[in-house]
Design a protein around this motif. Sequence first.
Motif, PDB file in Angstrom:
ATOM      1  N   ILE A   1       0.619  -1.017  -0.206  1.00  0.00           N
ATOM      2  CA  ILE A   1      -0.240  -0.201  -0.108  1.00  0.00           C
ATOM      3  C   ILE A   1       0.774   1.285  -0.395  1.00  0.00           C
ATOM      4  CG2 ILE A   1      -1.423   1.431   0.869  1.00  0.00           C
ATOM      5  CD1 ILE A   1      -2.690  -1.329   2.219  1.00  0.00           C
ATOM      6  N   LYS A   2       1.875   1.569   0.913  1.00  0.00           N
ATOM      7  CA  LYS A   2       2.441   2.786   1.041  1.00  0.00           C
ATOM      8  C   LYS A   2       3.385   3.171  -0.615  1.00  0.00           C
ATOM      9  CE  LYS A   2       5.259   5.862   2.224  1.00  0.00           C
ATOM     10  NZ  LYS A   2       4.357   7.195   1.955  1.00  0.00           N
ATOM     11  N   LEU A   3       4.319   1.986  -1.298  1.00  0.00           N
ATOM     12  CA  LEU A   3       3.980   1.866  -2.503  1.00  0.00           C
ATOM     13  C   LEU A   3       3.382   1.880  -3.334  1.00  0.00           C
ATOM     14  CD1 LEU A   3       7.131  -0.875  -2.250  1.00  0.00           C
ATOM     15  CD2 LEU A   3       7.411   1.762  -1.446  1.00  0.00           C
ATOM     16  N   MET A   4       1.765   1.828  -3.507  1.00  0.00           N
ATOM     17  CA  MET A   4       1.428   2.197  -4.063  1.00  0.00           C
ATOM     18  C   MET A   4       0.783   3.473  -4.172  1.00  0.00           C
ATOM     19  SD  MET A   4      -0.897  -1.737  -4.391  1.00  0.00           S
ATOM     20  CE  MET A   4      -2.392  -0.849  -5.048  1.00  0.00           C
ATOM     21  N   THR A   5       0.800   3.892  -2.724  1.00  0.00           N
ATOM     22  CA  THR A   5       0.943   5.295  -2.393  1.00  0.00           C
ATOM     23  C   THR A   5       1.556   6.767  -3.303  1.00  0.00           C
ATOM     24  OG1 THR A   5       1.619   5.492  -0.967  1.00  0.00           O
ATOM     25  CG2 THR A   5      -1.050   5.291  -0.594  1.00  0.00           C
ATOM     26  N   LEU A   6       2.780   6.338  -3.501  1.00  0.00           N
ATOM     27  CA  LEU A   6       3.754   7.053  -3.863  1.00  0.00           C
ATOM     28  C   LEU A   6       3.842   6.017  -5.552  1.00  0.00           C
ATOM     29  CD1 LEU A   6       6.883   6.307  -1.996  1.00  0.00           C
ATOM     30  CD2 LEU A   6       5.693   7.728  -1.599  1.00  0.00           C
TER      31      LEU A   6
END
Lengths: 249, 308
Positions: free
Chosen positions: B286-291
């Motif tokens: 999720i964190k990398l997708m928000t980037l």
Amino acid sequence: MLELKNISFGADSNGSYKEIIRDISLTIPDNRFVVITGPNGGGKSTLAKLIAGIEQPTGGHMLLDGEDITNKSITEKARLGIGFAFQQPVRFKGITVLDLLRIAAGKTISVSEACDYLSEVGLCAKDYINREVNASLSGGELKRIEIASVLARNVKLAVFDEPEAGIDLWSFKNLIRIFEKMRTGNIQRSVIVISHQERILSIADEIIVLADGKVSKYGTKDEILPEIIGSDHVKGVCPKVEEGGNCDV
Amino acid sequence: MSELSNVQLQLLKEVADLHEVPEGAYNLRSNGKSVSRNTTANINILTKTEGSGIDIHIKDGTVNESVHIPVVLSESGLQETVYNDFYIGDNCDVLIVAGCGIDNCGTQDSEHDGIHRFYIGKNSKIRYVEKHYGSGDGSGKRILNPVTEVYMSEGSTMEMEMVQIKGVDSTHRTTLAELKRNAKLIVRERLMTHGQQNAVSVYKVMLNEEGSSADVVSRSVARDDSYQKLDLCILGNADCSGHTECDSIIMDNGRILAVPSLEANSVDAQLVHEAAIGKIAGEQLIKLMTLGLTEQEAEEQIINGFLK
Ligand SMILES: Nc1ncnc2c1ncn2[C@@H]1O[C@H](COP(=O)(O)OP(=O)(O)OP(=O)(O)O)[C@@H](O)[C@H]1O
Ligand SMILES: [Mg+2]
């Protein structure tokens, strides 16, 4: 501009359905600095996750610059220019601070550009740039790197979930400068900060108080701040600082 | 290396990061034969008179030198067992790079079983890098069954980096080490399996004398329908310290059996093991997708970092 129209969200909790966000409607125009506050469990982080696409609303609509983004994925929302700094940042084995900032920037930024983002959040760049974003970082360090990862992106709407948590007072001053700079930058950009801190509330254009999944107060800082100062969920600055003590704020 | 084909050059690049003739001592083995060799004043390489393989002799006090002994197989159906023995003197500081690349476009299985034995002299420091790589789309299997034996004298240090990321269908690797007084062994293994691949990695480290220590860390990723067994054992037979760690990411229908084990035969042995197996944490994706990354891109970044 972000528009929320009758947004609701519910989830199963201990076998029964719980309404966490109840019919919220809000408009956040460009170049606005909005602070969301309210009691623990009021739904602030959930609302931020809905905006970032991490949770999908069970009802209502969401528009970014007029485009319907209600059911867009996290990736799509990120690419449309929504940035989100987590309340509890995630750790990674093997991914360095530089890797993370490069992923955030979406291109191979130079080491010195990456260092600039770290300096902005008050970290001495050369000590951190090659560190892994893993359990060896302290909570406050991780939190600042999380903020840097949003600064490295060129976002239209940045959402910071309790950015001040775990950050010492010196950096706190920095943090406020960061938000002010984001707002006065040359692109049309809004900043939403979730916070319990009076100092952050005091630089808001608008304040939203979220309690029990609903907007209980919404207005300009001058209208709302006097009403909520001293309430349980708003923290003042430490008295030592007010007396000009050790903390360099 | 002009006599090598493009496939062979590609294999060399993967296993030894070699784009040209390496500096220092080397022995290149290709399709079952030694094809080029260089020795230095301090490092001699001799073909074994009995059996297949080479003896590498490193003189006392050899510092800042390196030995490369890459092996490439590009013919389908080749099967070989090769013995490489390293005799390392006292007070050396040497880098040894071994590695095997197999390209199999044919229908017959290709197999290379390299048996590496290290006899390390007193106070010598060795860094050993071993990379295994397979390519080619034939139905013939690419099989590597390496055995590494390390005999460490007093005060010596061995840092081993073992990497197998791609293309090897079946591997059974065995690493045995015996350590004397104040000897120190550090192992960093990186393993990734795909498709129907099967990988077994067994370590047996014997801390035989006072002050010896070992730190054996394996990170692995099992994708698709692959299977891995990681068997990391440290025996403490003296006043020594040992740590093993298996840290694995499991994906798709992968299966992993992690068997870290410790045996203390001395009241002064201090041994620790850790093992963890799990899928990629949802919040990391999720964190990398928000980037702005897609789920697949995020997965790749997380795995690349993990296996770095
Ligand atoms: N996926 C979920 N399933 C069930 N309950 C949830 C879920 N997500 C959040 N909640 C609940 O919804 C409520 C709101 O949580 P949220 O994290 O949004 O609060 P918050 O306002 O950010 O609080 P804090 O100030 O403590 O950070 C809490 O009671 C929480 O337990
Ligand atoms: Mg919260």
